[in-house]
Design a protein around this motif. Sequence first.
Motif, PDB file in Angstrom:
ATOM      1  N   LEU A 164       0.986  -1.077  -0.218  1.00 49.55           N
ATOM      2  CA  LEU A 164       0.255  -0.094   0.515  1.00 49.55           C
ATOM      3  C   LEU A 164       0.710   1.023   0.402  1.00 49.55           C
ATOM      4  CD1 LEU A 164      -2.435  -1.291   2.332  1.00 49.55           C
ATOM      5  CD2 LEU A 164      -2.747  -0.587  -0.133  1.00 49.55           C
ATOM      6  N   HIS A 165       1.686   1.294   0.787  1.00 51.80           N
ATOM      7  CA  HIS A 165       2.760   2.398   0.784  1.00 51.80           C
ATOM      8  C   HIS A 165       3.799   2.217  -0.767  1.00 51.80           C
ATOM      9  CE1 HIS A 165       6.312   5.372   1.509  1.00 51.80           C
ATOM     10  NE2 HIS A 165       7.002   3.157   1.376  1.00 51.80           N
ATOM     11  N   LEU A 166       4.047   1.319  -1.436  1.00 54.64           N
ATOM     12  CA  LEU A 166       3.918   1.673  -2.624  1.00 54.64           C
ATOM     13  C   LEU A 166       3.224   1.956  -3.732  1.00 54.64           C
ATOM     14  CD1 LEU A 166       5.796  -2.081  -3.623  1.00 54.64           C
ATOM     15  CD2 LEU A 166       6.874   0.133  -3.491  1.00 54.64           C
ATOM     16  N   VAL A 167       1.883   1.854  -3.460  1.00 55.98           N
ATOM     17  CA  VAL A 167       0.711   3.032  -3.935  1.00 55.98           C
ATOM     18  C   VAL A 167       0.367   3.638  -3.715  1.00 55.98           C
ATOM     19  CG1 VAL A 167      -1.597   2.315  -4.917  1.00 55.98           C
ATOM     20  CG2 VAL A 167      -0.589   0.682  -3.879  1.00 55.98           C
ATOM     21  N   ARG A 168       1.011   4.120  -2.713  1.00 57.85           N
ATOM     22  CA  ARG A 168       1.250   5.139  -2.071  1.00 57.85           C
ATOM     23  C   ARG A 168       2.153   6.700  -2.836  1.00 57.85           C
ATOM     24  NH1 ARG A 168      -1.177   8.076   2.342  1.00 57.85           N
ATOM     25  NH2 ARG A 168      -1.757   6.243   3.186  1.00 57.85           N
ATOM     26  N   ARG A 169       2.996   5.938  -2.824  1.00 61.62           N
ATOM     27  CA  ARG A 169       4.225   6.417  -4.028  1.00 61.62           C
ATOM     28  C   ARG A 169       3.808   7.115  -5.082  1.00 61.62           C
ATOM     29  NH1 ARG A 169      10.537   4.505  -2.777  1.00 61.62           N
ATOM     30  NH2 ARG A 169      10.128   4.628  -4.855  1.00 61.62           N
ATOM     31  N   ASP A 170       3.304   6.085  -5.734  1.00 67.34           N
ATOM     32  CA  ASP A 170       2.932   5.593  -7.452  1.00 67.34           C
ATOM     33  C   ASP A 170       1.440   6.947  -7.970  1.00 67.34           C
ATOM     34  OD1 ASP A 170       5.273   4.044  -7.063  1.00 67.34           O
ATOM     35  OD2 ASP A 170       3.618   1.948  -7.789  1.00 67.34           O
ATOM     36  N   LEU A 171       0.695   6.785  -7.119  1.00 66.39           N
ATOM     37  CA  LEU A 171      -0.612   7.168  -7.304  1.00 66.39           C
ATOM     38  C   LEU A 171      -0.924   8.017  -6.110  1.00 66.39           C
ATOM     39  CD1 LEU A 171      -2.355   3.177  -8.952  1.00 66.39           C
ATOM     40  CD2 LEU A 171      -1.230   5.563  -9.850  1.00 66.39           C
ATOM     41  N   GLY A 172      -1.106   8.308  -5.428  1.00 65.59           N
ATOM     42  CA  GLY A 172      -1.325   9.644  -3.663  1.00 65.59           C
ATOM     43  C   GLY A 172      -2.032   8.133  -2.815  1.00 65.59           C
ATOM     44  N   ALA A 173      -1.850   9.745  -1.966  1.00 65.82           N
ATOM     45  CA  ALA A 173      -2.152   9.207  -0.631  1.00 65.82           C
ATOM     46  C   ALA A 173      -3.994   8.840  -0.904  1.00 65.82           C
ATOM     47  CB  ALA A 173      -2.480  10.187   0.075  1.00 65.82           C
ATOM     48  N   HIS A 174      -4.905   9.488  -1.987  1.00 67.00           N
ATOM     49  CA  HIS A 174      -6.009   9.157  -1.894  1.00 67.00           C
ATOM     50  C   HIS A 174      -5.922   7.573  -2.612  1.00 67.00           C
ATOM     51  CE1 HIS A 174     -10.691   9.358  -2.956  1.00 67.00           C
ATOM     52  NE2 HIS A 174     -10.608   9.465  -3.745  1.00 67.00           N
ATOM     53  N   VAL A 175      -6.011   7.352  -3.824  1.00 57.93           N
ATOM     54  CA  VAL A 175      -5.718   6.248  -4.030  1.00 57.93           C
ATOM     55  C   VAL A 175      -5.115   5.176  -3.262  1.00 57.93           C
ATOM     56  CG1 VAL A 175      -4.870   4.682  -5.993  1.00 57.93           C
ATOM     57  CG2 VAL A 175      -5.080   7.300  -6.455  1.00 57.93           C
ATOM     58  N   ALA A 176      -4.706   5.073  -2.340  1.00 55.13           N
ATOM     59  CA  ALA A 176      -4.157   4.012  -1.158  1.00 55.13           C
ATOM     60  C   ALA A 176      -5.325   4.037  -0.256  1.00 55.13           C
ATOM     61  CB  ALA A 176      -2.321   4.916  -1.242  1.00 55.13           C
ATOM     62  N   ASN A 177      -5.784   5.493  -0.104  1.00 55.94           N
ATOM     63  CA  ASN A 177      -6.248   4.940   1.063  1.00 55.94           C
ATOM     64  C   ASN A 177      -8.209   4.670   0.802  1.00 55.94           C
ATOM     65  OD1 ASN A 177      -4.766   6.612   2.348  1.00 55.94           O
ATOM     66  ND2 ASN A 177      -5.895   8.575   2.739  1.00 55.94           N
ATOM     67  N   GLN A 178      -8.093   4.822  -0.440  1.00 56.42           N
ATOM     68  CA  GLN A 178      -9.485   3.909  -1.020  1.00 56.42           C
ATOM     69  C   GLN A 178      -9.252   2.752  -1.746  1.00 56.42           C
ATOM     70  OE1 GLN A 178     -12.531   5.290  -1.492  1.00 56.42           O
ATOM     71  NE2 GLN A 178     -11.779   6.772  -0.472  1.00 56.42           N
ATOM     72  N   LEU A 179      -8.234   1.853  -2.135  1.00 56.29           N
ATOM     73  CA  LEU A 179      -7.589   1.178  -2.173  1.00 56.29           C
ATOM     74  C   LEU A 179      -7.554   0.090  -0.553  1.00 56.29           C
ATOM     75  CD1 LEU A 179      -7.121  -1.668  -3.802  1.00 56.29           C
ATOM     76  CD2 LEU A 179      -4.457  -0.379  -3.399  1.00 56.29           C
ATOM     77  N   ALA A 180      -7.117   0.622   0.518  1.00 60.86           N
ATOM     78  CA  ALA A 180      -7.646   0.059   1.795  1.00 60.86           C
ATOM     79  C   ALA A 180      -8.527   0.044   2.304  1.00 60.86           C
ATOM     80  CB  ALA A 180      -6.502   0.942   2.129  1.00 60.86           C
ATOM     81  N   ARG A 181      -9.413   0.681   1.696  1.00 58.76           N
ATOM     82  CA  ARG A 181     -10.539   0.579   2.524  1.00 58.76           C
ATOM     83  C   ARG A 181     -12.035  -0.368   1.999  1.00 58.76           C
ATOM     84  NH1 ARG A 181     -15.279   5.090   1.583  1.00 58.76           N
ATOM     85  NH2 ARG A 181     -17.259   4.746   3.528  1.00 58.76           N
ATOM     86  N   ARG A 182     -11.487  -0.439   0.842  1.00 58.85           N
ATOM     87  CA  ARG A 182     -12.053  -1.811   0.068  1.00 58.85           C
ATOM     88  C   ARG A 182     -11.525  -3.084   0.256  1.00 58.85           C
ATOM     89  NH1 ARG A 182     -11.664   0.806  -6.594  1.00 58.85           N
ATOM     90  NH2 ARG A 182     -12.980   2.618  -5.754  1.00 58.85           N
ATOM     91  N   MET A 183     -10.188  -3.149   1.301  1.00 57.37           N
ATOM     92  CA  MET A 183      -9.658  -4.371   1.510  1.00 57.37           C
ATOM     93  C   MET A 183     -10.093  -4.293   2.947  1.00 57.37           C
ATOM     94  SD  MET A 183      -5.579  -4.241  -0.320  1.00 57.37           S
ATOM     95  CE  MET A 183      -5.004  -5.644   0.127  1.00 57.37           C
ATOM     96  N   VAL A 184     -10.454  -3.469   3.302  1.00 52.07           N
ATOM     97  CA  VAL A 184     -10.688  -3.569   4.674  1.00 52.07           C
ATOM     98  C   VAL A 184      -9.542  -3.494   5.565  1.00 52.07           C
ATOM     99  CG1 VAL A 184     -12.938  -4.479   6.359  1.00 52.07           C
ATOM    100  CG2 VAL A 184     -12.913  -4.316   4.291  1.00 52.07           C
TER     101      VAL A 184
END
Length: 340
Positions: free
Chosen positions: A181-201
């Motif tokens: 998720l940190h990699l996603v945050r680096r690549d695509l930003g905090a909003h995308v990483a946060n939404q992905l994490a929310r979907r993964m609970v």
Amino acid sequence: MSAGSVAVVVTEEIGIPSWDLYELSIPCTVFGKAQADLADPWYELMLCGTGEGERPKDATGTGLVLRTGHGLDDLVRADTVIVPSVPDAFVEEGKPLPEALILALRRAYDAGARMVSLCTGAFALAEAGLLDGRPATAHWLHTAQLAQRYPKVRVDDSVLYVDDGDVLTSAGLTAGLDLCLHLVRRDLGAHVANQLARRMVVPAHRPGGQAQFIDLSVPETDDDALAPVLDWARSHLDRPLTVRDLALRAVMSPRTFYRRLQEATGTTPLQWLLTQRLGRAQALLESTDLPIEKIGELSGLGTANNLRHHFLRHIGVSPSEYRRAFPRTVPGAGAEAGSG
């Protein structure tokens, strides 16, 4: 912004213990399923087998047989290469990893790939010489072996993951998810990483420096008692919160609250607040056009100068440089940024 290609190494000819399937599943879950509403294109995922030796009938000990659509030659064209846990036969018994794998990892790194390991995958990166002189981590059960076998590696057994720029390593199990998720945050930003994490609970962000909870396999404190006050604090980061304020809301003495939070998170209340405020500031920088001064206020970090100080110290760039590195991920979000 293109997310890039991710190659995951599968050492199928040696066999993977069943619990290690978790580490293998993490990058498949994070990078393998398209999330077009969050980022389009999403990542291109490749499972790359080592392809040496006779594949056992049951490679995992769970009734599953691992088959991949790519080989080691495909690592060199990936933007990111991830090595999940390597077999116990290598970590515990010293059985060598395939030479073709080590050479492929070196070639991928030389070609400019970002190299990542989850749990004992750090042994493969170390064997390839990619961790020499670098900070790195692995599951705390194996860090002593990692340090002994590879003395040039600066092993840290207390953190969840280490981001050393183009080489990243994580501890075991859920820490591997934190790193992905940190990699996603680096690549695509905090909003995308946060939404992905929310979907993964799962929690949206745990900083790499957070403790591995070595002594908390059976926590002595009730984490549920802290959850309401921590949720409240996240919703009121723009306020001048103190340990006493949080302790009173948790109906604890400041000393008890301090101890319980440190036991539950591995960090102090003030450090926890700083991490939350930095995360809020990152999200606002990425998703709004608000002035730096206003973002400092809303995140609770104060003035623009104070915000810059903390960003330079903990993130390594100024707020303005950070904002330029990411596209706007939530159009029109500026009007809602002050809520909460």
